[in-house]
Scaffold this motif. Structure first.
Motif, PDB file in Angstrom:
ATOM      1  N   ARG A  48      -0.429   4.677  -2.590  1.00  0.00           N
ATOM      2  CA  ARG A  48       0.912   4.206  -2.958  1.00  0.00           C
ATOM      3  C   ARG A  48       1.378   4.915  -4.224  1.00  0.00           C
ATOM      4  O   ARG A  48       2.555   5.243  -4.355  1.00  0.00           O
ATOM      5  CB  ARG A  48       0.917   2.693  -3.161  1.00  0.00           C
ATOM      6  N   ARG A  51       2.870   8.165  -3.210  1.00  0.00           N
ATOM      7  CA  ARG A  51       4.223   7.966  -2.658  1.00  0.00           C
ATOM      8  C   ARG A  51       5.238   7.699  -3.766  1.00  0.00           C
ATOM      9  O   ARG A  51       6.354   8.210  -3.752  1.00  0.00           O
ATOM     10  CB  ARG A  51       4.239   6.817  -1.656  1.00  0.00           C
ATOM     11  N   GLU A 123       3.579  -1.053  -9.607  1.00  0.00           N
ATOM     12  CA  GLU A 123       3.904   0.356  -9.385  1.00  0.00           C
ATOM     13  C   GLU A 123       3.294   1.226 -10.484  1.00  0.00           C
ATOM     14  O   GLU A 123       2.726   2.288 -10.203  1.00  0.00           O
ATOM     15  CB  GLU A 123       5.418   0.553  -9.324  1.00  0.00           C
ATOM     16  N   ASP A 126      -0.371   1.592  -9.788  1.00  0.00           N
ATOM     17  CA  ASP A 126      -0.629   2.520  -8.681  1.00  0.00           C
ATOM     18  C   ASP A 126      -0.452   3.966  -9.114  1.00  0.00           C
ATOM     19  O   ASP A 126      -1.279   4.831  -8.802  1.00  0.00           O
ATOM     20  CB  ASP A 126       0.288   2.210  -7.501  1.00  0.00           C
TER      21      ASP A 126
END
Length: 137
Positions: A48, A51, A123, A126
């Protein structure tokens, strides 16, 4: 005369802020010991994070080994980031520091060209896990 004093006062405040940030960074390094190159990030998802560097626009300024295009050149290449000892040449490359830096670099390194990036704690966790695993292959 008043303008000159205001200018000197503003520079003094900036110097004090830099000294406080430097002391805080040194304090973090002293408390945590040498940079920890092993991500110890609970519930972090490296895939993730990969991404997210595209979705958040990091690839516009930085080159990443897992992203063929675009390969940004404004900021440094992050292809071997996990093996580096410092973030932005100033801060210890440790998970907690990096999580703060990826979200709000200007707060930690005033004057940096890197903008604050709107992202959640998860986020940032990650992205941090992804960045820290980037080492020469």
């Amino acid at each position: 005369m008043g303008v000159q004093c205001d200018s000197i006062l503003a520079r003094s405040r900036r110097c004090i802020l830099r000294a406080v940030l430097c002391a805080a960074a040194c304090g973090l390094a002293a408390c945590d010991g040498p940079p920890d190159r092993t991500p110890k990030l609970d519930a972090a998802d490296v895939a993730r994070g990969l991404r997210l560097v595209s979705e958040k626009g990091c690839v516009a300024c930085h080159a990443f080994p897992d992203v063929a295009w675009p390969r940004g050149a404004l900021g440094p290449s992050l292809e071997n980031f996990g093996a580096q000892g410092l973030i932005a040449g100033r801060l210890p490359n440790q998970p907690g520091v990096l999580m703060q830096f990826v979200r709000n670099a200007p707060a930690l390194v005033p004057g940096t060209a890197m903008p604050a990036m709107p992202m959640s704690d998860q986020e940032a966790r990650d992205v941090t896990a992804y960045l820290l695993q980037l080492k020469s292959r």
